[in-house]
Design an enzyme around this catalytic site. Structure first.
Site, PDB file in Angstrom:
ATOM      1  N   SER A   1       9.520 -37.309   4.902  1.00  0.00           N
ATOM      2  CA  SER A   1       8.834 -38.607   4.976  1.00  0.00           C
ATOM      3  C   SER A   1       8.599 -39.229   3.599  1.00  0.00           C
ATOM      4  O   SER A   1       7.565 -39.840   3.346  1.00  0.00           O
ATOM      5  CB  SER A   1       7.519 -38.477   5.756  1.00  0.00           C
ATOM      6  OG  SER A   1       7.786 -38.046   7.076  1.00  0.00           O
TER       7      SER A   1
ATOM      8  N   LYS B   1      21.788 -38.663   8.808  1.00  0.00           N
ATOM      9  CA  LYS B   1      21.729 -37.929  10.080  1.00  0.00           C
ATOM     10  C   LYS B   1      22.697 -38.544  11.110  1.00  0.00           C
ATOM     11  O   LYS B   1      23.752 -39.037  10.739  1.00  0.00           O
ATOM     12  CB  LYS B   1      20.290 -37.896  10.594  1.00  0.00           C
ATOM     13  CG  LYS B   1      19.319 -37.338   9.547  1.00  0.00           C
ATOM     14  CD  LYS B   1      17.992 -36.967  10.134  1.00  0.00           C
ATOM     15  CE  LYS B   1      17.074 -36.482   9.021  1.00  0.00           C
ATOM     16  NZ  LYS B   1      15.815 -35.999   9.502  1.00  0.00           N
TER      17      LYS B   1
ATOM     18  N   GLU C   1      11.998 -28.947   1.787  1.00  0.00           N
ATOM     19  CA  GLU C   1      11.664 -29.834   2.893  1.00  0.00           C
ATOM     20  C   GLU C   1      10.743 -29.110   3.873  1.00  0.00           C
ATOM     21  O   GLU C   1      11.218 -28.390   4.758  1.00  0.00           O
ATOM     22  CB  GLU C   1      12.934 -30.267   3.623  1.00  0.00           C
ATOM     23  CG  GLU C   1      13.908 -31.020   2.742  1.00  0.00           C
ATOM     24  CD  GLU C   1      14.802 -31.943   3.555  1.00  0.00           C
ATOM     25  OE1 GLU C   1      14.820 -33.131   3.263  1.00  0.00           O
ATOM     26  OE2 GLU C   1      15.436 -31.470   4.505  1.00  0.00           O
TER      27      GLU C   1
ATOM     28  N   ASN D   1      20.139 -38.899   3.552  1.00  0.00           N
ATOM     29  CA  ASN D   1      20.739 -38.165   4.672  1.00  0.00           C
ATOM     30  C   ASN D   1      20.646 -39.073   5.899  1.00  0.00           C
ATOM     31  O   ASN D   1      19.562 -39.269   6.439  1.00  0.00           O
ATOM     32  CB  ASN D   1      19.956 -36.861   4.893  1.00  0.00           C
ATOM     33  CG  ASN D   1      20.377 -36.135   6.157  1.00  0.00           C
ATOM     34  OD1 ASN D   1      21.403 -36.451   6.758  1.00  0.00           O
ATOM     35  ND2 ASN D   1      19.578 -35.163   6.570  1.00  0.00           N
TER      36      ASN D   1
ATOM     37  N   HIS E   1      19.942 -27.531   6.354  1.00  0.00           N
ATOM     38  CA  HIS E   1      18.917 -28.510   6.745  1.00  0.00           C
ATOM     39  C   HIS E   1      18.092 -27.925   7.886  1.00  0.00           C
ATOM     40  O   HIS E   1      18.617 -27.199   8.736  1.00  0.00           O
ATOM     41  CB  HIS E   1      19.581 -29.825   7.165  1.00  0.00           C
ATOM     42  CG  HIS E   1      18.577 -30.929   7.312  1.00  0.00           C
ATOM     43  ND1 HIS E   1      17.828 -31.092   8.454  1.00  0.00           N
ATOM     44  CD2 HIS E   1      18.175 -31.902   6.455  1.00  0.00           C
ATOM     45  CE1 HIS E   1      17.010 -32.133   8.284  1.00  0.00           C
ATOM     46  NE2 HIS E   1      17.201 -32.634   7.086  1.00  0.00           N
TER      47      HIS E   1
ATOM     48  N   GLU F   1      17.089 -29.098  10.553  1.00  0.00           N
ATOM     49  CA  GLU F   1      17.600 -29.386  11.898  1.00  0.00           C
ATOM     50  C   GLU F   1      18.743 -28.445  12.250  1.00  0.00           C
ATOM     51  O   GLU F   1      18.926 -28.080  13.418  1.00  0.00           O
ATOM     52  CB  GLU F   1      17.998 -30.868  11.981  1.00  0.00           C
ATOM     53  CG  GLU F   1      16.747 -31.751  11.998  1.00  0.00           C
ATOM     54  CD  GLU F   1      16.906 -33.110  11.350  1.00  0.00           C
ATOM     55  OE1 GLU F   1      18.048 -33.565  11.178  1.00  0.00           O
ATOM     56  OE2 GLU F   1      15.862 -33.716  11.017  1.00  0.00           O
TER      57      GLU F   1
ATOM     58  N   GLY G   1      10.552 -36.448   9.201  1.00  0.00           N
ATOM     59  CA  GLY G   1      10.620 -37.433  10.290  1.00  0.00           C
ATOM     60  C   GLY G   1       9.311 -37.596  11.038  1.00  0.00           C
ATOM     61  O   GLY G   1       9.267 -38.184  12.114  1.00  0.00           O
TER      62      GLY G   1
END
Ligand code: PEP
Length: 249
Positions: free
Chosen positions: A212, A11, A166, A9, A94, A96, A172
């Site tokens: 990560s 991003k 996730e 991904n 996701h 985010e 991240g």
């Protein structure tokens, strides 16, 4: 036998020319690789990257799409537009999107059903926040996001769905769930799928880990029984860091 699905991904990184350069390197490096692969560049690079991965063993993914097929949705991108560019997979839900852009389960479910109805594969992301984990709610959150995300999805369409677990606190941040902790949630999600669709469907379901993941921890995570691949952010931005994960057997 489930095959690992390793997905990048990208991003909101890379111009179209940078994306083409990375995709070109990956096509060379992953040719004949042992796993299923996908890369998801930004919308602005999809057209250019589509030409690079066409006919290779790397699927083209998008990072999001609209709830609607077309219409007055300023700034959105539709399933028809993605398909037109050769997109085969779409990442939905996701963290985010859920937490920064406030997408809720109903909205994500609408997108999941729309993508599937147009023949796209879906990577449905689920995962708990740090405070939810610390208050013992990780399973509850993942169950709710899984059930609500898949509401109304047929058993036949489920074959085109991958779930990505996730944990939000691991995305991240450099913090990874231990292989044991991740595997426990993966096993739990598989149980939820079994309850919804039966054991055979649950046994087939690919459940990726994301948070990560990198060369240093990928083998230990992937060695776990219920971890069937990875959705990778940071380490997917360079061929040197993505390739060792992608070639894990
Ligand atoms: C992600 O973007 O889904 C992700 C897991 O990111 P990272 O690998 O950087 O934690």
């Amino acid at each position: 036998m489930r095959k690992y699905f390793i997905a990048g991904n990208w991003k909101m990184h890379k111009t179209a020319s940078e994306a083409v350069a990375l995709a070109t390197e990956l096509v060379k490096e992953l040719k004949g690789g042992p796993n299923k692969y996908m890369i998801a560049p930004s919308f602005t690079a999809l057209d250019a990257v589509s030409k690079v991965v066409k006919g290779t063993n790397i699927l083209l993914g998008a990072q999001n799409m609209s709830t609607d097929e077309q219409g007055a949705h300023t700034g959105e991108v539709s399933v028809l537009q993605l398909k037109d560019l050769g997109v085969q997979v779409v990442i939905l839900g996701h963290s985010e999107r859920r937490h920064i852009y406030k997408e809720d389960d109903a909205m994500i479910n609408k997108k999941v059903k729309l993508a599937l109805s147009h023949g796209l594969e879906v990577v449905l992301c689920v995962g708990e926040l740090l405070e939810e984990r610390e208050s013992g709610k990780a399973e509850k959150v993942c169950e709710e996001q899984t059930r609500k995300g898949l509401a109304g999805v047929s058993a036949a369409d489920l074959k085109k769905v991958t779930i990505a677990y996730e944990p939000v606190w691991a995305i991240g941040t450099g913090k990874t769930a231990t292989p044991e902790d991740a595997d426990a949630i993966h096993a739990f999600i598989r149980k939820v799928i079994a309850d919804m669709y039966g054991k055979a469907a649950a046994d087939e379901m690919i459940i990726q880990y994301g948070g990560s993941m990198k060369a240093e921890n990928a083998a230990a995570l992937l060695a776990k029984e219920n971890i069937d691949g990875g959705l990778i952010g940071g380490a997917a931005l360079k061929a040197d860091t993505f390739k060792p994960i992608a070639l894990c057997k």
